[in-house]
Design a protein around this motif. Structure first.
Motif: not given
Length: 375
Positions: A326-335
């Motif tokens: 989740q956090m790796d995917e969300m990092a790519q969504i946000l950045l």
């Protein structure tokens, strides 16, 4: 912050409550290790609310390639000290609930992950947005549609993104089923069943306090069946019916639902039959039926590994800790503006709140409620 809220946060920090149905997480800390190097940008995250789930997230993030913990927010000084030492967070990046607005001046924070009780989400998300930080909020997004809309509006006004911690929307076996459905392998979807429940323990926990939780089992565990019905069927519901059962009105006081059965109808004619309970154990199952194939998942929403099968046999995607993915995917969504297969933005969370409110109305009135989810 008023005295009662301050006392609550202090009490919560001293004795965080974990979900009984899910695996207990070890209490001992392990020394933080820097994630593996990557050419991709790293999402720098402030964790807010250092309870048992935040501990799970923090430990999982040690394996992330695109995200790391760089700040902490808690009402308990001893936790800030312990977590700060464990995860290498300097004292200047440790905040309490009164002063965390200062995070706006911290260039080492890109996003705040709000993991506080449901009733505090609105305040904490809006303050984080006003500080100019992206926000990740645990589910449910808020305790009402109006509060959720306030949060979306605040993030839009601040020019930051709002994501919701729907970890199952990144889980590999779950996505394998969704991809099969998108490819037409199930044919027309006819039926979905979602069963989510466990026996709630401590009667004094905040999850059984209407003022703090906003409800009962539906807000906490039933939301998995609601959200799962949406992405498994691949449509948005247009009506809902529901029935509430309460066998222990002392433990489950007014406004805190013990068990709710609810049914959703979709434009294609597909239907969903779901169960949410704080008084029935071993409820962790999805079943999807189409004209050509089926998918059965059990466990379907626990911390894993998620297991399931279709006509072709067992689902075989490798298990990775959900919060790491989740956090790796969300990092790519946000950045990096990555578009996930299943969205996890604030609008999805707001739509779930619309369904939740309709379910409660159906329980109160005994009547079918028409749904028109906000676009």
């Amino acid at each position: 912050m008023n005295t009662s809220r301050r006392q609550f946060l202090h009490r919560l920090a001293l004795s965080a409550v974990s979900l009984p149905v899910l695996p207990t997480f070890a209490n001992n800390f392990t020394q933080f290790t820097e994630p593996s190097s990557s050419d991709q940008p790293m999402l720098r995250v402030a964790l807010m609310g250092l309870g048992s789930y935040a501990e799970r997230v923090a430990k999982a993030m040690q394996q992330c390639k695109h995200a790391k913990v760089t700040a902490l927010i808690s009402g308990t000084p001893s936790k800030l000290d312990k977590w700060g030492a464990t995860y290498g967070v300097p004292e200047e990046s440790r905040y309490n609930y009164q002063n965390f607005d200062r995070i706006k001046d911290n260039p080492n924070v890109d996003a705040v992950y709000v993991i506080t009780p449901n009733a505090l989400h609105r305040e904490h998300v809006i303050r984080a947005a006003k500080a100019g930080k992206h926000v990740i909020c645990e589910k449910p997004l808020a305790i009402s549609v109006q509060e959720g809309q306030d949060m979306l509006d605040a993030c839009a006004a601040a020019g930051v993104q709002l994501l919701v911690g729907y970890r199952m929307r990144f889980e590999p076996n779950t996505l394998a089923v969704v991809k099969k459905r998108m490819a037409g392998e199930f044919g027309a979807i006819r039926f979905f069943q979602g069963q989510c429940g466990f026996v709630a323990g401590d009667p004094n926990q905040w999850r059984l306090d209407k003022a703090l939780a906003g409800g009962g089992s539906l807000m906490d565990i039933g939301i998995y069946a609601i959200n799962g019905a949406r992405y498994m069927v691949g449509e948005e519901p247009i009506w809902v019916t529901a029935q509430e059962t309460k066998t222990d009105p002392v433990k489950f006081r007014e406004g805190v639902d013990e068990t709710i059965q609810f049914q959703l109808g979709f434009p294609s004619g597909a239907i969903a039959s779901c169960l949410s309970s704080y008084n029935i154990d071993f409820l962790d199952r999805y079943f999807l039926s189409g004209e050509k194939d089926f998918a059965e998942m059990q466990p379907s929403t626990g911390y894993g590994p998620i297991k399931g099968r279709t006509k072709a046999g067992d689902l075989k995607q490798p298990h990775v800790v959900h919060q790491t993915v989740q956090m790796d995917e969300m990092a790519q969504i946000l950045l990096q503006n990555k578009k996930p297969l299943l969205p996890v933005d604030g609008k999805v969370g707001l739509q779930d709140l619309q369904i939740i409110e309709a379910i409660y109305r159906a329980c109160e009135t005994g009547e079918r409620q028409t749904l028109q989810l906000r676009a």
